[in-house]
Write an enzyme that holds these catalytic residues in place. Structure first.
Site, mmCIF file in Angstrom:
data_model
loop_
_atom_site.group_PDB
_atom_site.id
_atom_site.type_symbol
_atom_site.label_atom_id
_atom_site.label_comp_id
_atom_site.label_asym_id
_atom_site.label_seq_id
_atom_site.Cartn_x
_atom_site.Cartn_y
_atom_site.Cartn_z
ATOM 1 N N SER A 127 -7.104 8.780 -3.951
ATOM 2 C CA SER A 127 -5.656 8.785 -4.191
ATOM 3 C C SER A 127 -5.324 9.640 -5.409
ATOM 4 O O SER A 127 -6.135 9.765 -6.334
ATOM 5 C CB SER A 127 -5.219 7.338 -4.452
ATOM 6 O OG SER A 127 -3.919 7.311 -4.986
ATOM 7 N N TYR A 152 -6.161 -1.153 -9.009
ATOM 8 C CA TYR A 152 -6.276 -0.396 -7.763
ATOM 9 C C TYR A 152 -6.711 1.040 -8.056
ATOM 10 O O TYR A 152 -7.668 1.552 -7.474
ATOM 11 C CB TYR A 152 -4.944 -0.403 -6.993
ATOM 12 C CG TYR A 152 -4.878 0.659 -5.917
ATOM 13 C CD1 TYR A 152 -5.602 0.522 -4.731
ATOM 14 C CD2 TYR A 152 -4.112 1.824 -6.081
ATOM 15 C CE1 TYR A 152 -5.557 1.510 -3.749
ATOM 16 C CE2 TYR A 152 -4.073 2.812 -5.112
ATOM 17 C CZ TYR A 152 -4.791 2.654 -3.945
ATOM 18 O OH TYR A 152 -4.764 3.637 -2.982
ATOM 19 N N LYS A 156 -10.388 3.409 -7.259
ATOM 20 C CA LYS A 156 -10.550 4.751 -6.671
ATOM 21 C C LYS A 156 -11.381 5.640 -7.591
ATOM 22 O O LYS A 156 -12.246 6.383 -7.139
ATOM 23 C CB LYS A 156 -9.184 5.387 -6.382
ATOM 24 C CG LYS A 156 -8.397 4.690 -5.276
ATOM 25 C CD LYS A 156 -9.092 4.757 -3.917
ATOM 26 C CE LYS A 156 -8.347 3.994 -2.833
ATOM 27 N NZ LYS A 156 -9.103 3.814 -1.592
ATOM 28 N N ASP A 301 4.987 3.513 -13.613
ATOM 29 C CA ASP A 301 5.309 4.728 -12.850
ATOM 30 C C ASP A 301 5.193 5.973 -13.728
ATOM 31 O O ASP A 301 5.565 5.938 -14.899
ATOM 32 C CB ASP A 301 6.755 4.658 -12.330
ATOM 33 C CG ASP A 301 6.845 4.046 -10.943
ATOM 34 O OD1 ASP A 301 5.796 3.764 -10.341
ATOM 35 O OD2 ASP A 301 7.979 3.850 -10.466
HETATM 36 P P1 NAD Z 1 -3.680 0.021 5.357
HETATM 37 O O1 NAD Z 1 -3.693 -1.245 4.588
HETATM 38 O O2 NAD Z 1 -2.615 0.225 6.356
HETATM 39 O O3 NAD Z 1 -5.095 0.230 6.071
HETATM 40 C C1 NAD Z 1 -6.291 -0.211 5.500
HETATM 41 C C2 NAD Z 1 -7.057 -0.992 6.551
HETATM 42 O O4 NAD Z 1 -8.293 -1.451 5.995
HETATM 43 C C3 NAD Z 1 -6.315 -2.226 7.061
HETATM 44 O O5 NAD Z 1 -6.257 -2.175 8.483
HETATM 45 C C4 NAD Z 1 -7.151 -3.407 6.568
HETATM 46 O O6 NAD Z 1 -7.110 -4.481 7.482
HETATM 47 C C5 NAD Z 1 -8.517 -2.774 6.438
HETATM 48 N N1 NAD Z 1 -9.432 -3.421 5.450
HETATM 49 C C6 NAD Z 1 -9.171 -3.664 4.140
HETATM 50 N N2 NAD Z 1 -10.236 -4.253 3.578
HETATM 51 C C7 NAD Z 1 -11.179 -4.391 4.548
HETATM 52 C C8 NAD Z 1 -12.503 -4.926 4.593
HETATM 53 N N3 NAD Z 1 -13.078 -5.489 3.517
HETATM 54 N N4 NAD Z 1 -13.183 -4.883 5.763
HETATM 55 C C9 NAD Z 1 -12.620 -4.331 6.854
HETATM 56 N N5 NAD Z 1 -11.384 -3.811 6.896
HETATM 57 C C10 NAD Z 1 -10.671 -3.845 5.738
HETATM 58 O O7 NAD Z 1 -3.677 1.212 4.268
HETATM 59 P P2 NAD Z 1 -3.450 2.791 4.466
HETATM 60 O O8 NAD Z 1 -2.142 3.136 3.873
HETATM 61 O O9 NAD Z 1 -3.737 3.182 5.860
HETATM 62 O O10 NAD Z 1 -4.552 3.327 3.463
HETATM 63 C C11 NAD Z 1 -5.829 3.771 3.897
HETATM 64 C C12 NAD Z 1 -6.635 4.259 2.699
HETATM 65 O O11 NAD Z 1 -5.922 5.314 2.039
HETATM 66 C C13 NAD Z 1 -6.881 3.196 1.626
HETATM 67 O O12 NAD Z 1 -8.186 3.389 1.108
HETATM 68 C C14 NAD Z 1 -5.854 3.510 0.564
HETATM 69 O O13 NAD Z 1 -6.256 3.086 -0.712
HETATM 70 C C15 NAD Z 1 -5.807 5.019 0.643
HETATM 71 N N6 NAD Z 1 -4.550 5.573 0.146
HETATM 72 C C16 NAD Z 1 -3.366 5.169 0.704
HETATM 73 C C17 NAD Z 1 -2.158 5.659 0.204
HETATM 74 C C18 NAD Z 1 -0.838 5.226 0.798
HETATM 75 O O14 NAD Z 1 0.204 5.448 0.177
HETATM 76 N N7 NAD Z 1 -0.787 4.645 1.995
HETATM 77 C C19 NAD Z 1 -2.167 6.576 -0.859
HETATM 78 C C20 NAD Z 1 -3.393 6.989 -1.388
HETATM 79 C C21 NAD Z 1 -4.587 6.474 -0.879
HETATM 80 C C1 UD1 Z 2 1.975 4.177 -5.541
HETATM 81 C C2 UD1 Z 2 0.778 4.107 -6.416
HETATM 82 C C3 UD1 Z 2 -0.363 4.908 -5.837
HETATM 83 C C4 UD1 Z 2 -0.669 4.442 -4.432
HETATM 84 C C5 UD1 Z 2 0.592 4.535 -3.589
HETATM 85 C C6 UD1 Z 2 0.355 3.925 -2.228
HETATM 86 C C7 UD1 Z 2 1.613 3.798 -8.699
HETATM 87 C C8 UD1 Z 2 1.716 4.402 -10.062
HETATM 88 N N1 UD1 Z 2 1.089 4.576 -7.751
HETATM 89 O O1 UD1 Z 2 2.458 5.510 -5.613
HETATM 90 O O2 UD1 Z 2 -1.493 4.708 -6.620
HETATM 91 O O3 UD1 Z 2 -1.690 5.238 -3.890
HETATM 92 O O4 UD1 Z 2 1.656 3.805 -4.220
HETATM 93 O O5 UD1 Z 2 0.348 2.554 -2.251
HETATM 94 O O6 UD1 Z 2 2.008 2.687 -8.496
HETATM 95 N N2 UD1 Z 2 10.653 3.876 -5.706
HETATM 96 C C9 UD1 Z 2 11.963 3.447 -5.875
HETATM 97 N N3 UD1 Z 2 12.340 2.294 -5.235
HETATM 98 C C10 UD1 Z 2 11.490 1.560 -4.459
HETATM 99 C C11 UD1 Z 2 10.149 2.025 -4.290
HETATM 100 C C12 UD1 Z 2 9.772 3.171 -4.943
HETATM 101 O O7 UD1 Z 2 12.747 4.072 -6.564
HETATM 102 O O8 UD1 Z 2 11.891 0.516 -3.931
HETATM 103 C C13 UD1 Z 2 10.246 5.136 -6.365
HETATM 104 C C14 UD1 Z 2 9.093 4.956 -7.335
HETATM 105 O O9 UD1 Z 2 9.547 4.645 -8.614
HETATM 106 C C15 UD1 Z 2 8.424 6.349 -7.251
HETATM 107 C C16 UD1 Z 2 8.697 6.800 -5.814
HETATM 108 O O10 UD1 Z 2 9.795 6.015 -5.347
HETATM 109 O O11 UD1 Z 2 9.073 7.239 -8.117
HETATM 110 C C17 UD1 Z 2 7.504 6.572 -4.891
HETATM 111 O O12 UD1 Z 2 7.052 5.236 -5.067
HETATM 112 P P1 UD1 Z 2 5.912 4.575 -4.168
HETATM 113 O O13 UD1 Z 2 6.207 4.816 -2.738
HETATM 114 O O14 UD1 Z 2 5.756 3.161 -4.615
HETATM 115 O O15 UD1 Z 2 4.616 5.416 -4.501
HETATM 116 P P2 UD1 Z 2 3.954 5.761 -5.921
HETATM 117 O O16 UD1 Z 2 4.415 4.862 -6.977
HETATM 118 O O17 UD1 Z 2 4.116 7.222 -6.143
#
Ligand code: NAD
Ligand code: UD1
Length: 347
Positions: A127, A152, A156, A301
């Site tokens: 991330s 969290y 990573k 943030d």
């Molecule tokens: P998500 O929660 O939708 O998907 C993750 C999946 O992993 C879920 O289906 C959950 O059931 C499964 N899981 C969690 N722990 C487990 C375990 N111990 N054993 C088996 N299954 C398990 O999340 P996502 O948004 O699809 O994210 C996927 C990956 O990308 C994660 O590693 C997350 O940290 C990373 N990531 C996501 C974002 C985002 O904004 N969505 C941003 C940066 C990185």
């Molecule tokens: C956050 C996490 C990041 C993680 C990602 C996915 C932090 C610092 N970062 O990213 O590590 O990988 O989520 O889970 O927490 N916002 C609003 N109103 C809302 C929600 C969000 O104004 O109700 C704003 C936030 O302040 C930010 C932007 O929208 O400026 C995006 O927020 P968000 O979707 O939560 O993602 P990040 O904070 O960038």
């Protein structure tokens, strides 16, 4: 022609399910391992509806090393994408051990599994949170990492280090870490999308739930940042583009062009949008006004962050093709479709 079996941990989740669709569309066979802690088994039905094939599924908690033996040894696995992790920043602050245990133990077991099953290629979901409050923008892969702002984020950073240490003594395993910026949006069919449990923390699901009347108003966290309109800037990347990037990462690993057995890439669009610009984009594509209010900044943030996409473009040949309007439109279509189906199933 079937190109290979890909084990997808966390494959029934948000990014995983979109990636399974791209894998099937490109001739790969995804095999999902997930404990359904943050996803629903029905996502397999959706993948099948959209891509025409149902991935094989193993309900396994990756923290349970023994349970991985349920995956038959006779199954050839050409590559593994490790999506499975917990991902809520707030939850990780409230319960850090839950995050260190789940995200790190599962990675350790995945690495052992790669060695036991002779898997040569691994993609790890990292991330942009690893960059913390970056001093220079856009963020390149060389930008120094700052102290993580949450447990969290720390999982990573630690995960990337664990992988690096392991690879030093396992040269046969190739790994790419992908540092996602802000994944958002949904599949164009509107059949799958982001479905957080409870009240969403992330911007897009909160915005679309407000748009369908589930929430009263969106709270814009901070109107006094040093940006063009005072709200914070992020780099939103469409989840389908992100899914395609995983295929590019495999192709690169399989091409034999990696100069060592580890590499990492930013996955973003290269464009930063303020929260108010995201709202405007939604209002444009929907033709509707969104109720919102500017409130105090959210603790933890950063003011602004966006990616340099140069490395992914040059080395993986990856450029996102969808923009902010595709993101807000697809997220909104998915939310409407999902809520309509829930109403139908209740009535
Ligand atoms: P998500 O929660 O939708 O998907 C993750 C999946 O992993 C879920 O289906 C959950 O059931 C499964 N899981 C969690 N722990 C487990 C375990 N111990 N054993 C088996 N299954 C398990 O999340 P996502 O948004 O699809 O994210 C996927 C990956 O990308 C994660 O590693 C997350 O940290 C990373 N990531 C996501 C974002 C985002 O904004 N969505 C941003 C940066 C990185
Ligand atoms: C956050 C996490 C990041 C993680 C990602 C996915 C932090 C610092 N970062 O990213 O590590 O990988 O989520 O889970 O927490 N916002 C609003 N109103 C809302 C929600 C969000 O104004 O109700 C704003 C936030 O302040 C930010 C932007 O929208 O400026 C995006 O927020 P968000 O979707 O939560 O993602 P990040 O904070 O960038």
């Amino acid at each position: 022609m079937m190109k290979g079996n890909i084990l997808v941990s966390g494959g029934s989740g948000y990014i995983g399910s979109h990636t399974c669709i791209e894998l099937i569309n490109s001739g790969y066979k995804p095999i999902i391992v997930d404990n359904l802690s943050n996803s629903d088994i029905q996502s397999l039905d959706r993948i099948e509806e959209i891509a025409g094939e149902r991935p094989e599924f193993f309900e396994i908690n990756l923290c349970d090393r023994e349970a991985l033996n349920q995956i038959p040894k006779s199954l050839r696995i050409d590559a593994l994408i490790h999506f499975a992790a917990f991902k809520s920043v707030n939850e990780s602050v409230a319960d850090p051990l839950m995050y260190y245990h789940n995200n790190l133990e599962s990675l350790v077991n995945i690495l052992r599994f790669c060695t036991e099953r002779n898997i040569e290629h691994l993609v790890f979901s990292s991330s942009c949170t690893v960059y913390g409050d970056a001093k220079e923008l856009p963020v390149t892969e060389e930008t120094p990492l700052q102290k993580a702002s949450s447990p969290y984020g720390n999982t990573k950073q630690i995960s990337e280090t664990i992988i690096l240490d392991y690879l030093k003594v396992h040269p046969e395993l190739n790994t790419i870490s992908l540092r996602y910026f802000n994944p958002a949006g949904a599949h164009p069919s509107a059949k799958i999308g982001e479905l957080p449990r409870g009240i969403p923390n992330n911007l897009l699901p909160y915005l679309t739930q407000t748009a369908v009347g589930l929430r009263d108003e969106l709270k814009v966290f901070g109107g006094d940042y040093n940006t063009k309109d005072g709200s914070a800037i992020r780099d939103y990347i469409h989840v389908s583009d992100l899914a395609e990037a995983h295929l590019k990462a495999f192709e690169f690993m399989k091409s034999g062009k990696m100069t060592s057995n580890y590499d990492l890439f930013n996955l973003g669009s290269g464009n930063g949008y303020t929260v108010l610009e995201v709202i405007k984009s939604y209002e444009k594509v929907s033709g509707e006004k969104l109720p919102y209010q500017i409130v105090d900044r959210r603790p933890g943030d950063v003011e602004k962050i966006w990616a340099s996409t140069e490395k992914a473009e040059k080395i993986l040949g990856f450029t996102p093709s969808r923009g902010i309007d595709d993101i807000t439109k697809s997220a909104w279509e998915w939310e409407k479709h999902y809520r309509k189906n829930i109403e139908k199933s209740i009535s």
